[in-house]
Design an enzyme around this catalytic site. Structure first.
Site, mmCIF file in Angstrom:
data_model
loop_
_atom_site.group_PDB
_atom_site.id
_atom_site.type_symbol
_atom_site.label_atom_id
_atom_site.label_comp_id
_atom_site.label_asym_id
_atom_site.label_seq_id
_atom_site.Cartn_x
_atom_site.Cartn_y
_atom_site.Cartn_z
ATOM 1 N N HIS A 263 -56.314 -16.485 -58.945
ATOM 2 C CA HIS A 263 -56.747 -17.136 -57.705
ATOM 3 C C HIS A 263 -56.686 -18.658 -57.845
ATOM 4 O O HIS A 263 -56.058 -19.348 -57.025
ATOM 5 C CB HIS A 263 -58.177 -16.669 -57.394
ATOM 6 C CG HIS A 263 -58.759 -17.261 -56.142
ATOM 7 N ND1 HIS A 263 -58.748 -16.618 -54.928
ATOM 8 C CD2 HIS A 263 -59.370 -18.449 -55.913
ATOM 9 C CE1 HIS A 263 -59.320 -17.377 -54.003
ATOM 10 N NE2 HIS A 263 -59.713 -18.496 -54.579
ATOM 11 N N GLU A 264 -57.295 -19.175 -58.887
ATOM 12 C CA GLU A 264 -57.332 -20.632 -59.063
ATOM 13 C C GLU A 264 -55.937 -21.181 -59.368
ATOM 14 O O GLU A 264 -55.625 -22.331 -59.027
ATOM 15 C CB GLU A 264 -58.321 -21.029 -60.171
ATOM 16 C CG GLU A 264 -59.758 -20.543 -59.992
ATOM 17 C CD GLU A 264 -60.412 -20.948 -58.676
ATOM 18 O OE1 GLU A 264 -59.910 -21.876 -58.010
ATOM 19 O OE2 GLU A 264 -61.413 -20.304 -58.292
ATOM 20 N N HIS A 267 -54.397 -21.971 -56.127
ATOM 21 C CA HIS A 267 -54.862 -23.288 -55.644
ATOM 22 C C HIS A 267 -54.138 -24.418 -56.388
ATOM 23 O O HIS A 267 -53.696 -25.396 -55.787
ATOM 24 C CB HIS A 267 -56.373 -23.428 -55.877
ATOM 25 C CG HIS A 267 -57.228 -22.692 -54.878
ATOM 26 N ND1 HIS A 267 -57.111 -22.881 -53.527
ATOM 27 C CD2 HIS A 267 -58.231 -21.794 -55.048
ATOM 28 C CE1 HIS A 267 -58.004 -22.114 -52.895
ATOM 29 N NE2 HIS A 267 -58.697 -21.442 -53.790
ATOM 30 N N GLU A 293 -56.557 -21.616 -49.169
ATOM 31 C CA GLU A 293 -57.031 -20.267 -49.494
ATOM 32 C C GLU A 293 -55.897 -19.243 -49.369
ATOM 33 O O GLU A 293 -55.865 -18.249 -50.098
ATOM 34 C CB GLU A 293 -58.202 -19.938 -48.556
ATOM 35 C CG GLU A 293 -59.236 -18.988 -49.096
ATOM 36 C CD GLU A 293 -59.936 -19.447 -50.362
ATOM 37 O OE1 GLU A 293 -60.302 -18.564 -51.162
ATOM 38 O OE2 GLU A 293 -60.120 -20.676 -50.587
#
Lengths: 504, 504
Positions: A263-264, A267, A293
């Site tokens: 997830h990160e 980003h 997101e």
């Protein structure tokens, strides 16, 4: 001043602001990752000093005058200059509508709200935070009056995190999503009933090597970033070539650190994929929290939780995490994709997650439009959970007090999580057309073509296109829940779950 | 303004400066410890921004006016205020004598000098750096003219790193030290001839745990500091409760990381032992580089290389570094205390180290007073090494080009290393009177009484006493080499080296 002088002035100021903001980001990152605990007082002082310097730069009257003058003749500017003037003025105009006295009052109220929440949550004492939350909501309503709106008071808050999004567009889409999910969740979650969960021991050092390998395979470079340990996973950039991921490890559950890292990484790849030339200006900034997101969730869910990715992962486990090598691919898929309605948003799975968001959006819209009082909020919250997820919180601690957002004045932030889900599913439909063998690539651990597409079609544009415009350019369509719902149905209902990967 | 207003003004400014300096220290620490390599350009920008903010604060005219007004009536102030006004004015007066144009010219010359040194050193090409060094030395001589002096031009540079030290006091002491060492070195070093060196493999992870344990035993707390890995060992503080040690590991030589950590722990304990109340003001600052160095060297050498400390260390090895557990105490003492004249200062042992410093002091004094030209410097260097250490460099790379100091304009810095040796030996004579069972304490791994003494007698005073005054207060004597020479003689010549510890 003429346009060239004004442009030079605003670019100098934006460059200086960018440096100050990056330094602030480092101070904050260090506090969460490295700082010895007793340094907290000095660090608070240092952050205060930087915040003040940033505030002074942002509210500099010469800067405001230059932006206003440039905006008067915006059509005569180059396209990147137009974007930078438009978005800088847009943010400045909002700020200029808020008197210093209001900003100070809200800062104080949200600090008090935060402290009250920290104390009251473990004690499950909503009454203790109620007056603080009432004050915060009152100030948010004042904010609506000060800033003004064309269509809907809630637009004021959507604009803060997803500029240009309108309640009239977002709310019906999220409500239709919620309706669809209400139907889907029982039939999907029942397939996971009685499923065995992870029960091994997965040493942190090995998990750490695994997540470094996976992040690197996805396209994250340790020449322009790093991965550290922290209490609450996050990603922060402190420069155009310095994106830092922080995760946490549970030695009983390697899926947690692995998927928070993916997830990160999403980003981070967005931050690293934007223009270095325009760093610090809107052309080099992320266009919205929703789009940010969409990038993290695309990698985490659409890619990371796919059969193909799990096949790739299974090949890594014997080398990186032998403790998990005996979990077969189909077991691993079920562990990673477990669906079950639950009370806590940040622990929710890919299917139920958006319901948590819809509930919050409806409640905060009601608070802002005075159709719900703070006193009635806990009951309204619990009713909503029953309605949309079929479960009812037994406490406010695991209900209305679980997230800090409202207590620190973050209204309008929650929708960005669900919008990210919708955007990434819409993008993925397009990507599947352009990269027809994406599945095979993912299974082979080849992510470069996908990353290239994202860089060209999303990352590099910065704020050139706002989110609604960006998604229309990519897909030819307006925001809709169709792609996301279609993706969930195909993934969870159109194939036997135990069969392992279907393609390739 | 009246005195109270002026005091408030200068304390506000000093507090703000302290925050900015601490932020600068974090940016620098992060660059050396964490920063991904490609972030270097952004980081240089961020450091530049902070340096400019610091410069602006320091040269603020209101600040200067307030200091001058307070100084006129300094006797009417409290003692801490007197110290803060005295030392702030002292630093400001030096700065005010240097025109901006001179500061800019020197900054440019030293940047060019640094770059030239980086390129020329590996190529062993002194001719390539000579013109840059000539320019730097010329500017240093201009600096002498601009600042002025009472006794000796070299005092201008001693004052920068050891305020109040005078060439008339320092030079004769260091020369007498050099004379004594010339006699001692051959007889000490011959005892180590043919000694076996370390030849094992000592995993970094284990070394890391060992140095954490030792630093903690010495009094370093991980609530107010940390230890990281870097390329060149250093210690940096970024707040009164945030002292960070960085070391490097060689897996073939655990003594390197261990003793660099003990050295940096000495620096950290000094920073952490000063007044939190006066943090950011001279009362909370270190009084000089020499005294800082006395603290690091006291722990590293006088304590760390003693028989008693090595007995304590031997007890830790089986648990922390089993790979070294078969080295017996007497072997370990010889490995840790190996004495041998060598060409490179930073690799020198406790006995020969000061000779490297004396050589540099004599050469830089000669450069500044025009009794030596830069062109003749390499030959003069090599002759000095022959004279004081009995060995002659075969290259300028391992001779006059080994240290960066001169090429970046650091004149007057070298003596602080040797003064640190002299100060700590003088302090230790006093400490041995006050803590008669220090040896037994060290052998038991009890360092708290020693640390308490240092805190009370050195750390807490900040700049209340300048180094020459501080050492006189503690010992009743002026700077002298007697204690240090006496210590070396007792340690290396008065007992058989192979016998292991003599006491307890």
């Amino acid at each position: 001043m003429n346009s060239n002088e004004n442009l030079r002035l605003i670019y100098d100021q934006l460059s200086e602001l960018y440096r100050l903001r990056s330094i602030y980001a480092l101070l904050d990152w260090d506090q969460q990752v490295n700082m010895p605990p007793k340094a907290i007082k000095d660090r608070a002082d240092q952050l205060e000093t930087m915040a003040l310097l940033i505030h002074q730069k942002k509210t500099d009257t010469e800067f405001g005058r230059a932006i206003d003058e440039l905006y008067e003749h915006i059509d005569s500017l180059s396209e990147p200059d137009q974007v930078n003037v438009r978005e800088t003025k847009w943010e400045l105009d909002i700020q200029r509508k808020l008197p210093d006295s209001f900003v100070a009052e809200k800062a104080q109220a949200t600090t008090l709200g935060y402290n009250a929440w920290v104390d009251a949550r473990p004690a499950d004492d909503f009454k203790a935070v109620q007056p603080y939350l009432e004050k915060v909501i009152e100030l948010c309503k004042r904010q609506v009056e000060l800033i003004g709106y064309e269509e809907h008071p809630y637009d004021v808050f959507l604009d803060l995190f997803d500029p240009g999004s309108r309640t009239s567009a977002v709310k019906p889409v999220l409500l239709s999503l919620a309706g669809e999910l209400k139907e889907l969740i029982p039939s999907i979650s029942k397939q996971f009933q009685g499923q065995k969960r992870l029960d091994g021991h997965y040493p942190e050092a090995r998990q750490c090597e695994l997540i470094h390998r996976v992040a690197q395979d996805l396209g994250f470079s340790f020449e322009t970033g790093r991965i550290d340990r922290t209490a609450h996973p996050f990603m922060a950039s402190m420069g155009s070539k310095d994106a830092r991921i922080a995760t946490r490890y549970y030695e009983s559950d390697f899926i947690s650190a692995l998927y928070s890292t993916i997830h990160e990484t999403g980003h981070a790849l967005y931050d690293l994929g934007r223009s270095v030339e325009y760093a610090g200006t809107p052309m080099g900034e992320s266009t919205s929290h929703s789009v940010h997101e969409s990038q993290s969730r695309l990698w985490e869910n659409l890619i990371g939780r796919s059969h193909e990715f799990i096949a790739y992962l299974s090949r890594l486990l014997p080398e990186y995490l032998p403790e998990a090598a005996d979990i077969d691919e189909s077991q691993l898929w079920k562990l990673i994709n477990h669906v079950e309605p639950s009370l806590i948003r940040i622990e929710a799975d890919e299917v139920t997650y958006s319901q948590h968001v819809v509930i919050r959006m409806l409640l905060e819209e009601a608070l802002i439009t005075d159709t719900l009082s703070v006193a009635d909020l806990p009951d309204a919250w619990n009713d909503m959970y029953e309605k949309y997820l079929g479960i009812k919180p037994e406490s406010n601690k695991n209900g209305v007090m679980q997230d800090v957002h409202w207590y620190i004045g973050l209204i309008g932030y929650f929708p960005t999580y669900a919008l990210g889900n919708l955007y990434n599913a819409m993008m993925m439909e397009k990507i599947s057309e352009v990269i027809p063998d994406l599945s095979q690539q993912v299974e082979r651990g080849e992510f470069a073509p996908l990353l290239s597409w994202l860089r060209e079609n999303v990352h590099i544009h910065g704020m050139h296109y706002r989110a609604p415009e960006l998604i229309k350019r990519i897909t030819g369509r307006d925001l809709s829940a169709d792609a996301f719902v279609g993706y969930l149905k195909k993934k969870f209902l159109s194939q036997p779950l135990i069969a392992g990967r279907s393609s390739v």
